[in-house]
Design a protein around this motif. Structure first.
Motif, PDB file in Angstrom:
ATOM      1  N   LYS A  49       0.842  -1.206   0.000  1.00  0.00           N
ATOM      2  CA  LYS A  49       0.000   0.000   0.000  1.00  0.00           C
ATOM      3  C   LYS A  49       0.875   1.252   0.000  1.00  0.00           C
ATOM      4  O   LYS A  49       0.585   2.228  -0.691  1.00  0.00           O
ATOM      5  CB  LYS A  49      -0.925   0.002   1.219  1.00  0.00           C
ATOM      6  CG  LYS A  49      -2.093  -0.959   1.098  1.00  0.00           C
ATOM      7  CD  LYS A  49      -2.925  -0.959   2.365  1.00  0.00           C
ATOM      8  CE  LYS A  49      -4.032  -2.002   2.281  1.00  0.00           C
ATOM      9  NZ  LYS A  49      -4.794  -2.112   3.544  1.00  0.00           N
ATOM     10  N   LEU A  50       1.939   1.207   0.785  1.00  0.00           N
ATOM     11  CA  LEU A  50       2.867   2.341   0.824  1.00  0.00           C
ATOM     12  C   LEU A  50       3.519   2.540  -0.535  1.00  0.00           C
ATOM     13  O   LEU A  50       3.676   3.679  -1.002  1.00  0.00           O
ATOM     14  CB  LEU A  50       3.936   2.094   1.894  1.00  0.00           C
ATOM     15  CG  LEU A  50       5.015   3.178   2.020  1.00  0.00           C
ATOM     16  CD1 LEU A  50       4.395   4.521   2.390  1.00  0.00           C
ATOM     17  CD2 LEU A  50       6.056   2.762   3.062  1.00  0.00           C
ATOM     18  N   ALA A  51       3.891   1.430  -1.189  1.00  0.00           N
ATOM     19  CA  ALA A  51       4.508   1.523  -2.515  1.00  0.00           C
ATOM     20  C   ALA A  51       3.560   2.192  -3.504  1.00  0.00           C
ATOM     21  O   ALA A  51       3.981   2.991  -4.343  1.00  0.00           O
ATOM     22  CB  ALA A  51       4.898   0.134  -3.008  1.00  0.00           C
ATOM     23  N   LYS A  52       2.264   1.884  -3.393  1.00  0.00           N
ATOM     24  CA  LYS A  52       1.270   2.517  -4.278  1.00  0.00           C
ATOM     25  C   LYS A  52       1.207   4.013  -4.010  1.00  0.00           C
ATOM     26  O   LYS A  52       1.167   4.827  -4.930  1.00  0.00           O
ATOM     27  CB  LYS A  52      -0.112   1.895  -4.054  1.00  0.00           C
ATOM     28  CG  LYS A  52      -0.315   0.551  -4.711  1.00  0.00           C
ATOM     29  CD  LYS A  52      -1.749   0.081  -4.489  1.00  0.00           C
ATOM     30  CE  LYS A  52      -1.987  -1.272  -5.138  1.00  0.00           C
ATOM     31  NZ  LYS A  52      -3.365  -1.762  -4.916  1.00  0.00           N
ATOM     32  N   VAL A  53       1.167   4.377  -2.715  1.00  0.00           N
ATOM     33  CA  VAL A  53       1.097   5.801  -2.340  1.00  0.00           C
ATOM     34  C   VAL A  53       2.312   6.555  -2.850  1.00  0.00           C
ATOM     35  O   VAL A  53       2.219   7.703  -3.291  1.00  0.00           O
ATOM     36  CB  VAL A  53       0.987   5.933  -0.809  1.00  0.00           C
ATOM     37  CG1 VAL A  53       1.130   7.391  -0.386  1.00  0.00           C
ATOM     38  CG2 VAL A  53      -0.332   5.374  -0.327  1.00  0.00           C
ATOM     39  N   LEU A  54       3.460   5.882  -2.801  1.00  0.00           N
ATOM     40  CA  LEU A  54       4.697   6.515  -3.273  1.00  0.00           C
ATOM     41  C   LEU A  54       4.854   6.410  -4.788  1.00  0.00           C
ATOM     42  O   LEU A  54       5.917   6.677  -5.335  1.00  0.00           O
ATOM     43  CB  LEU A  54       5.907   5.867  -2.584  1.00  0.00           C
ATOM     44  CG  LEU A  54       5.973   6.068  -1.067  1.00  0.00           C
ATOM     45  CD1 LEU A  54       7.143   5.291  -0.490  1.00  0.00           C
ATOM     46  CD2 LEU A  54       6.066   7.541  -0.722  1.00  0.00           C
ATOM     47  N   ALA A  55       3.760   5.988  -5.441  1.00  0.00           N
ATOM     48  CA  ALA A  55       3.711   5.961  -6.922  1.00  0.00           C
ATOM     49  C   ALA A  55       4.777   5.059  -7.514  1.00  0.00           C
ATOM     50  O   ALA A  55       5.574   5.493  -8.349  1.00  0.00           O
ATOM     51  CB  ALA A  55       3.823   7.374  -7.484  1.00  0.00           C
ATOM     52  N   LEU A  56       4.793   3.810  -7.067  1.00  0.00           N
ATOM     53  CA  LEU A  56       5.627   2.826  -7.750  1.00  0.00           C
ATOM     54  C   LEU A  56       5.239   2.846  -9.212  1.00  0.00           C
ATOM     55  O   LEU A  56       4.048   2.801  -9.535  1.00  0.00           O
ATOM     56  CB  LEU A  56       5.364   1.431  -7.164  1.00  0.00           C
ATOM     57  CG  LEU A  56       6.295   0.324  -7.631  1.00  0.00           C
ATOM     58  CD1 LEU A  56       7.680   0.502  -7.007  1.00  0.00           C
ATOM     59  CD2 LEU A  56       5.729  -1.033  -7.249  1.00  0.00           C
ATOM     60  N   PRO A  57       6.191   2.965 -10.152  1.00  0.00           N
ATOM     61  CA  PRO A  57       5.853   3.132 -11.559  1.00  0.00           C
ATOM     62  C   PRO A  57       4.827   2.119 -12.047  1.00  0.00           C
ATOM     63  O   PRO A  57       4.983   0.915 -11.843  1.00  0.00           O
ATOM     64  CB  PRO A  57       7.206   2.916 -12.271  1.00  0.00           C
ATOM     65  CG  PRO A  57       8.212   3.294 -11.252  1.00  0.00           C
ATOM     66  CD  PRO A  57       7.637   2.874  -9.934  1.00  0.00           C
ATOM     67  N   ALA A  58       3.776   2.631 -12.634  1.00  0.00           N
ATOM     68  CA  ALA A  58       2.729   1.747 -13.169  1.00  0.00           C
ATOM     69  C   ALA A  58       3.205   1.105 -14.459  1.00  0.00           C
ATOM     70  O   ALA A  58       3.996   1.675 -15.205  1.00  0.00           O
ATOM     71  CB  ALA A  58       1.458   2.559 -13.434  1.00  0.00           C
TER      72      ALA A  58
END
Length: 202
Positions: free
Chosen positions: A66-75
């Motif tokens: 969830k944290l990785a998503k918030v930190l915008a892990l490259p889509a």
């Protein structure tokens, strides 16, 4: 690019769990959920089914993701498949020098964006042995809305054989039962391709 992303994510998970990259837990986790998209959507229930991951570790992994998503892990920026030519452009360089038939499936989401590209079977010089269960096992695992089949003819002639047409019909019939549409079957030979859909053979 995609492979680099998967490696980065694997390293991140390994560091967070204080596990080595080649530990059983990490290997099993990434075997079950090999892409960033699949892992990002994993549930605690799915995680605790893996040996070595209890409820505490499962919560730790989901919190980290969830944290990785918030930190915008490259889509993932995978291509949209709009035509047989798109399939040809995507696969031609991979198949150009292959001396055996490679049967490949492109698994797509509801917007025809590529989820994953997978070699299902490698055959002989002039035959790829494929069973529908192999195709749809992979399609279900990738949560595909639809798929496109493709294979090469090392002879350089992309004209389909009777076996190619019959296999395609079997795949379409299986897909109708399962609910995953087979959109096309593209045969690549030399610098040319043949779409069974465009030629009315689906």
């Amino acid at each position: 690019m995609q492979q680099t992303k998967e490696n980065d994510l694997r390293h991140l998970v390994s560091e967070s769990l204080r596990e080595s990259n080649d530990s059983y837990t990490i290997q099993e986790l990434f075997e079950r959920f090999p892409t960033a998209t699949e892992l990002m959507d994993v549930s605690e229930q799915q995680l605790v089914s893996i040996k070595g991951i209890g409820k505490g570790k499962a919560r730790q992994i989901t919190a980290m993701l969830k944290l990785a998503k918030v930190l915008a892990l490259p889509a993932q920026d995978e291509p949209v498949i709009r035509s047989p030519k798109d399939v040809f452009n995507l696969l031609e360089s991979d198949l150009r020098y292959e001396q055996k038939e490679h049967f490949i499936c492109l698994f797509l989401n509801t917007k025809n964006r590529l989820i994953f590209k997978e070699v299902i079977s490698i055959g002989s010089l002039n035959a790829a042995i494929v069973h529908p269960r192999e195709v749809f096992h992979a399609a279900i695992r990738r949560c595909s809305a639809s798929l496109i089949c493709a294979h090469n003819h090392p002879s350089g002639d992309p004209e389909p054989s009777i076996e190619d047409v019959n296999l395609t019909k079997r795949l379409i019939a299986a897909g109708e039962i399962i609910g995953i549409e087979v959109l096309d079957h593209i045969i690549i030979g030399g610098n040319r391709f043949y779409s069974l859909k465009e030629h009315g053979l689906l």
